[in-house]
Design an enzyme around this catalytic site. Structure first.
Site, short mmCIF file in Angstrom:
data_model
loop_
_atom_site.label_atom_id
_atom_site.label_comp_id
_atom_site.label_asym_id
_atom_site.label_seq_id
_atom_site.Cartn_x
_atom_site.Cartn_y
_atom_site.Cartn_z
N HIS A 1 1.64 4.82 -3.09
CA HIS A 1 2.08 5.62 -3.12
C HIS A 1 2.91 6.90 -3.47
CE1 HIS A 1 -1.06 6.61 0.02
NE2 HIS A 1 -1.44 5.93 0.59
N HIS B 1 1.12 -0.67 -0.25
CA HIS B 1 0.21 0.04 -0.27
C HIS B 1 0.90 1.30 0.36
CE1 HIS B 1 -3.36 2.42 0.82
NE2 HIS B 1 -2.26 3.02 1.79
N GLU B 2 2.01 1.48 0.74
CA GLU B 2 2.56 2.49 1.16
C GLU B 2 3.49 2.39 -0.60
OE1 GLU B 2 2.46 4.89 3.30
OE2 GLU B 2 1.00 3.48 4.02
#
Length: 238
Positions: free
Chosen positions: A106, A102-103
């Site tokens: 980004h 998920h990070e």
């Protein structure tokens, strides 16, 4: 707005917001706790997953570092750093893999110039000032009683609070898109077998719901402020 025995009925918005936030937080912690105990078949750590995803997308200017705390994971576009908490960085659990991916989602957003992320980054200073000064301005306005200065301070406070809430709303598409990108990367890079997909989705969905809850609570509080102070400028002391 008061009813009956001087009870402010608008507090119902605050209570509902608190309940939504608490439930979302509880669910996130429970889901993470469950899947941080489930080892992934890939046996890759959060750091290794992040490295694989970044390299697969041709991203070499983003560093990965461990950070203290629990669920403190984040990506900082200012210094291009993926920070993974202690429970994620060296863990091979399904939860760790999902959060690390998920990070990196980004980081991919930043790399491709994803507009909502750029908008959120630009909005950060405004949101910070809004969250810090909104309530002090409203309280000072109330202390001053009624009058032009009092009303002006309250209205400024409400506008600042609206900016903070706007930031929370802008954050939603950014977070959901990062989770979508995470699942795409986990599949395309053969990091998670098909049997672990649903577990990773549950972790990411629970995390996303905390942002939805925060935005909902902010909107409810904003509605309360409008109900409390709408038309206040027309009042005068008796």
């Amino acid at each position: 707005m008061y009813y009956g025995y001087g009870i402010d009925i608008t507090y119902v918005f605050v209570i509902i917001g608190m309940l939504i936030t608490l439930i979302a937080s509880w669910r996130m912690k429970a889901t993470f706790k469950k899947y941080e105990r489930v080892p992934s078949v890939s046996n890759l750590t959060g750091r290794e997953v992040a490295e694989r995803i970044l390299r697969a997308n041709g991203i070499y200017d983003v560093s990965i570092r461990p950070i203290a705390g629990r669920l403190t994971d984040h990506y900082d576009p200012r210094d291009k750093t993926v920070s993974l908490s202690e429970a994620i960085y060296g863990s091979t659990s399904v939860a760790a893999i999902a959060v690390a991916a998920h990070e990196c989602g980004h980081a991919i957003q930043d790399n491709v110039g994803y507009v909502p992320l750029n908008l959120r980054s630009a909005f950060v200073p405004v949101a910070n000032w809004g969250s810090k000064l909104a309530w002090p301005m409203i309280v000072i306005g109330l202390i001053l009683g009624y009058g032009n200065m009092s009303n002006l301070l309250i209205q400024i406070g409400i506008v600042m609070y609206m900016m903070a809430v706007a930031f929370q709303i802008i954050t939603l598409p950014v977070e959901f898109d990062a989770s979508r990108r995470a699942m795409v990367e986990l599949k395309s890079n053969n990091i998670l077998p098909s049997g672990e997909d649903s577990s990773a989705r549950k972790v990411l969905f629970a995390a996303a719901m905390t942002y939805v809850a925060a935005a909902a609570a902010g909107v409810l509080q904003m509605i309360r402020l409008f109900l409390l102070f709408n038309g206040r400028g027309g009042r005068r002391r008796g």
